[in-house]
Enzyme design. Structure first.
Site, PDB file in Angstrom:
ATOM      1  N   GLY A  76     110.272 -33.411  13.571  1.00 50.55           N
ATOM      2  CA  GLY A  76     109.639 -34.117  14.673  1.00 50.55           C
ATOM      3  C   GLY A  76     110.687 -34.700  15.589  1.00 50.55           C
ATOM      4  O   GLY A  76     111.810 -34.977  15.179  1.00 50.55           O
ATOM      5  N   GLY A  78     113.720 -40.805  18.603  1.00 42.73           N
ATOM      6  CA  GLY A  78     114.764 -40.132  17.856  1.00 42.73           C
ATOM      7  C   GLY A  78     114.245 -38.884  17.188  1.00 42.73           C
ATOM      8  O   GLY A  78     113.291 -38.283  17.652  1.00 42.73           O
ATOM      9  N   VAL A  92     113.179 -36.760  13.523  1.00 45.01           N
ATOM     10  CA  VAL A  92     112.814 -36.877  12.121  1.00 45.01           C
ATOM     11  C   VAL A  92     113.175 -35.572  11.402  1.00 45.01           C
ATOM     12  O   VAL A  92     112.810 -34.493  11.860  1.00 45.01           O
ATOM     13  CB  VAL A  92     111.308 -37.158  11.954  1.00 45.01           C
ATOM     14  CG1 VAL A  92     110.967 -37.267  10.482  1.00 45.01           C
ATOM     15  CG2 VAL A  92     110.914 -38.427  12.681  1.00 45.01           C
ATOM     16  N   ASP A  94     100.448 -50.054  17.827  1.00 47.06           N
ATOM     17  CA  ASP A  94     100.539 -48.726  18.429  1.00 47.06           C
ATOM     18  C   ASP A  94      99.674 -47.757  17.632  1.00 47.06           C
ATOM     19  O   ASP A  94     100.123 -46.695  17.245  1.00 47.06           O
ATOM     20  CB  ASP A  94     101.998 -48.274  18.489  1.00 47.06           C
ATOM     21  CG  ASP A  94     102.213 -47.188  19.535  1.00 47.06           C
ATOM     22  OD1 ASP A  94     101.268 -46.926  20.324  1.00 47.06           O
ATOM     23  OD2 ASP A  94     103.297 -46.595  19.575  1.00 47.06           O
TER      24      ASP A  94
END
Ligand SMILES: *[C@@H]1O[C@H](CO)[C@@H](O)[C@H](O)[C@H]1NC(C)=O
Ligand SMILES: *[C@@H]1O[C@H](CO)[C@@H](O)[C@H](O)[C@H]1NC(C)=O
Ligand SMILES: *[C@@H]1O[C@H](CO)[C@@H](O)[C@H](O)[C@H]1NC(C)=O
Ligand SMILES: *[C@@H]1O[C@H](CO)[C@@H](O)[C@H](O)[C@H]1NC(C)=O
Ligand SMILES: *[C@@H]1O[C@H](CO)[C@@H](O)[C@H](O)[C@H]1NC(C)=O
Ligand SMILES: *[C@@H]1O[C@H](CO)[C@@H](O)[C@H](O)[C@H]1NC(C)=O
Ligand SMILES: *[C@@H]1O[C@H](CO)[C@@H](O)[C@H](O)[C@H]1NC(C)=O
Ligand SMILES: *[C@@H]1O[C@H](CO)[C@@H](O)[C@H](O)[C@H]1NC(C)=O
Ligand SMILES: *[C@@H]1O[C@H](CO)[C@@H](O)[C@H](O)[C@H]1NC(C)=O
Ligand SMILES: *[C@@H]1O[C@H](CO)[C@@H](O)[C@H](O)[C@H]1NC(C)=O
Length: 755
Positions: free
Chosen positions: A430, A435, A437, A549
């Protein structure tokens, strides 16, 4: 003499070695950056680089919109929604299916024919690399087209005896080729015979005309002439593409470029109109995607001619002779030893030298020992620095003061490097603004997800510690488990349990790579699980947590489709004595609680609102903000609530769910969502209540919908149910927008022709 050399050697060594070491520890995070994040990077074995893209929001503009039809094995890629298959995309060209014009004869004249044409509607142009090719023994063919002006050309394919025809060579005997000009975006090809094939009918029934990439067409001699149309066309289609040139905006120039060229790339105008972006020298990557092109490590990729010491620099590299030699290290044997003393030495001199050398060796090993010591200490100090910078000290303190750390492991740099194969590209699972993953396998065979932040600044370090602290507090089967972290790298790294089955968002909206349809039952269960996890965060732990979120991309699914809430980067701990917290507004558009947005007063009810949007997504299959929807329907939350109010819920429910869910379930669900989406936060239920109601809904499975359709108010619903399975419609449904290739389809050809 030699001593000086050695010293030089040594000083350089001292200098260069730590540099190289440092580079090894922090290799430039080169990302492929092929497609937009979240978009497929390939179809079958064709790589699809941005600006091209498969799916609505994946391409730069409609011109670069492609579709991937996965009902073929391997899947096939098509231009737009058309039937022109794409075989390859490079940074200036694309290769697509060749279309063939033909005219076939029998004893009584023309048996069947097809005038081929292609209209690229100004989006692409046919490359001058293509050759206009005519195959036949009694045939001439004309190509006419426009490239600003009109263009026409032609070619003759003639022969009288089968044995005259050469194999492999397009020399005018049975085959003829000619060039085409640049910039053609429309052409048509007509064919004619000199003597209606009457003399050659025994071995050649058809004449053909087509554009094909130069060099790719090999004339099959008599075989090509005597095979029937279908055999010949199949041979061309499967192996010989036609080449198109592409540009960003055919009528644009760099002067009016709209910021298409990202970092470390530049724009260049293309002769004949349009422009493209290109990585600057010494960089590569995708110039159209943020963050743009990346520095090439010339020393590492092995195709630079450096015969000395190679040091990568930003945008270039530096190649120098090994210490102790001089010259040009860029050519083989370009470096020459620095001149040695004359050798009229007597044996005594030799002995003296030996003594000196052994003395020096002793000194060197001494210094080397010191040097390696220094280096090790340097490394350790660097790690310590990062540890500190990443909030390691703070974290340690917090862990101590809160005492919840049993499950937390502090991983070392080496452990994680090993787990991810040195952060190999293929382990990326991901990418996002935050950033990258990676998937990793620890030495004890545990599969983990390793989240490496992109940038480090003070606020991010804080968020990072925040997430760590929150997650160590939380143990719930529907919350992603944090296993530990690593603070020794420049960027902080988090290690989670690996959740293998993508995000809820993907399951609802993309269903890439043959994902299964998420059934109503599963949707309900996932929703219940997510709600209970949020309820737990809000009310069951010592210091409640507001996620801040909540969205479908932050709900992950594991192999059993169990929901796992993730991404606590923005979450807030709520001090027990406060029930409201004023914060900087944070969240995702489309999910953001309007009350929170207006007042900046954060409460748990903001999560309830966001969760309401997720539920709405689950039952409508629509995105929270639909760029393809009309204005009043754009915001899903509003659209949904309005539909429920107007008693039109069933018009926006995903059609397949109408069959899987019961009428009561859908209505109850609609009500829950409506309440979650109340504009006034105190009208919203708590997360716990939502979880309980959803759980009740799951058990509530009376009559399937099919037996219920007696009420008259459900007429519109019945209409939808009678439609064929809408699940199979492609992702993109604006197919009627514009169809450049709707002219002659291969299907149409088959219908028109005998066989
Ligand atoms: C990235 O590029 C390398 C080589 O260019 C390739 O081997 C790898 O599969 C690519 N990875 C992705 C995710 O596209
Ligand atoms: C792509 O797949 C097709 C069909 O499997 C194959 O013929 C072709 O050689 C492949 N191309 C590459 C570059 O692997
Ligand atoms: C596409 O073309 C490029 C350059 O012509 C080539 O390097 C690449 O292997 C091709 N890819 C496929 C899938 O054919
Ligand atoms: C994919 O190809 C199949 C077979 O040609 C066709 O029936 C189907 O409609 C295509 N699907 C899409 C999404 O174009
Ligand atoms: C084919 O051409 C030959 C010679 O030009 C002519 O005699 C014959 O009638 C033509 N046949 C047909 C079917 O037009
Ligand atoms: C030639 O083709 C035409 C058109 O398809 C057909 O009507 C005719 O019967 C064919 N003649 C012979 C001799 O096969
Ligand atoms: C072929 O293209 C030329 C040039 O654009 C045009 O004048 C002509 O009408 C076209 N013919 C057909 C049959 O479309
Ligand atoms: C380029 O062409 C498009 C479509 O034909 C048109 O809408 C646009 O205004 C043109 N732009 C310029 C700068 O000519
Ligand atoms: C260009 O690349 C360098 C090294 O990769 C990077 O530090 C710099 O930020 C890039 N510039 C832009 C404008 O992205
Ligand atoms: C390359 O290295 C030499 C000596 O180490 C230095 O003088 C020169 O400036 C460097 N060049 C570049 C482009 O970094």
């Amino acid at each position: 003499m030699g001593e000086k050399n050695m010293l030089l050697h040594f000083i350089l060594f001292l200098f260069i070695f730590p540099l190289i070491m440092a580079m090894e520890i922090f290799p430039g995070a080169t990302t492929n950056n092929t497609a937009k994040p979240g978009c497929p990077t390939e179809c079958g074995n064709v790589t699809v680089p941005f600006p091209f893209g498969i799916g609505t929001d994946c391409s730069l503009s409609h011109s670069f919109y492609l579709t991937c039809n996965t009902s073929y094995e391997p899947p096939k890629l098509f231009l737009q929604d058309g039937n022109l298959q794409v075989y390859n995309i490079s940074d200036t060209e694309l290769r697509i299916l060749t279309r063939i014009s033909y005219r076939c004869y029998n004893q009584s004249g023309v048996a069947f024919e097809h005038i081929g044409w292609s209209n690229l509607a100004g989006l692409y142009t046919f490359s001058a690399k293509n050759k206009f090719t005519v195959v036949g023994c009694d045939d001439y063919s004309l190509i006419r087209g426009t490239n600003g002006g009109d263009f026409s050309s032609g070619c003759f394919g003639l022969c009288s005896k089968a044995r005259d025809v050469p194999h492999g060579e397009c020399s005018g005997i049975g085959c003829c080729q000619t060039s085409i000009p640049k910039g053609l975006s429309y052409y048509n090809i007509t064919l004619g015979a000199l003597q209606n094939h009457s003399n050659v009918l025994s071995f050649n029934e058809c004449g053909y005309g087509f554009l094909v990439e130069e060099g790719s067409f090999e004339f099959g001699g008599v075989n090509d002439l005597s095979t029937d149309y279908w055999g010949f066309a199949e041979r061309i289609r499967s192996t010989m593409p036609v080449v198109l040139d592409w540009v960003i905006r055919p009528n644009g120039t760099c002067a009016n470029e709209v910021d298409e060229c990202k970092g470390n790339s530049s724009c260049y105008d293309v002769e004949g109109g349009g422009y493209r972006c290109k990585c600057n020298e010494g960089y590569d990557g995708n110039p159209y995607l943020h963050p743009g092109c990346q520095d090439i490590d010339e020393c590492d990729n092995g195709d630079n001619p450096c015969y000395g010491v190679c040091i990568n620099t930003v945008g270039s590299y530096n190649c120098t002779c090994h210490p102790g030699s001089d010259g040009d290290a860029n050519v083989l044997n370009g470096c020459k030893e620095v001149a040695k003393d004359s050798k009229n030495a007597s044996t005594t001199v030799v002995i003296v030298i030996i003594v000196i050398i052994s003395g020096m060796l002793a000194i060197i090993s001494g210094i080397a020992g010191i040097f390696f010591g220094i280096r090790r200490r340097k490394l350790i100090r660097l790690k310590e620095k990062f540890f500190e910078q990443n909030g390691g000290v703070l974290l340690k303190q917090k862990i101590k003061s809160q005492g919840t750390h049993e499950a937390m492991t502090l991983f070392s740099t080496e452990q994680l490097r090993k787990a991810t194969d040195n952060y190999a590209q293929e382990n990326i699972v991901g990418k996002g603004a935050y950033g990258v993953v990676y998937k990793g396998v620890l030495s004890d065979k545990r599969v983990v997800a390793i989240k490496k932040s992109k940038l480090v600044d003070a606020t991010q370090a804080e968020q990072f510690i925040n997430e760590v602290m929150i997650l160590t507090q939380v143990i719930h089967r529907n919350v992603v488990k944090l296993l530990g972290c690593c603070l020794e790298e420049e960027v902080p790294i988090l290690v989670y349990e690996f959740i293998s089955n993508n995000t809820l968002f993907h399951h609802i909206h993309h269903r890439l790579g043959g994902m299964n349809w998420l059934s109503w039952e599963n949707r309900l269960r996932v929703a219940t699980e997510a709600a209970s996890a949020l309820g737990y965060l809000h009310s069951e732990i010592t210091m409640p947590i507001i996620h801040r979120d909540v969205k479908s991309t932050n709900i992950l699914l594991d192999e059993n489709y169990t929901a796992k809430i993730s991404d606590f980067g923005a979450s807030r701990l709520v001090p027990v004595d406060h029930d409201q917290v004023t914060t900087l507004i944070q969240g995702t558009l489309g999910y953001l609680d309007p009350e929170y947005f207006n007042s900046s007063q954060l409460t748990e009810k903001s999560d309830v609102y966001s969760f309401g949007v997720v539920l709405a997504e689950l039952i409508t299959g629509k995105k929270p903000i639909g760029s393809d929807r009309t204005n009043e329907e754009k915001i899903l939350a509003t659209y949904f609530v309005n539909s429920v109010r107007a008693n039109r819920l069933f018009e926006i429910v995903e059609p397949r769910l109408l069959r899987e869910a019961t009428f009561e379930q859908l209505q109850a669900m609609g009500n829950i969502v409506k309440r979650c989406l109340s504009l006034v936060s105190c009208d919203r239920p708590t997360m716990k209540e939502v979880a309980v109601e959803l759980d009740a809904l799951r058990k509530f499975t009376t009559h399937p919908w099919a037996q219920q359709q007696t009420c008259s108010e459900t007429r519109s619903l019945v209409l939808e149910v009678e439609q064929p399975d809408l699940y199979d419609v492609p992702l993109i449904n604006d197919t009627n927008e514009w169809e450049p290739y709707s002219g002659i389809t291969e299907m149409a050809l088959k219908e028109n022709n005998p066989r």
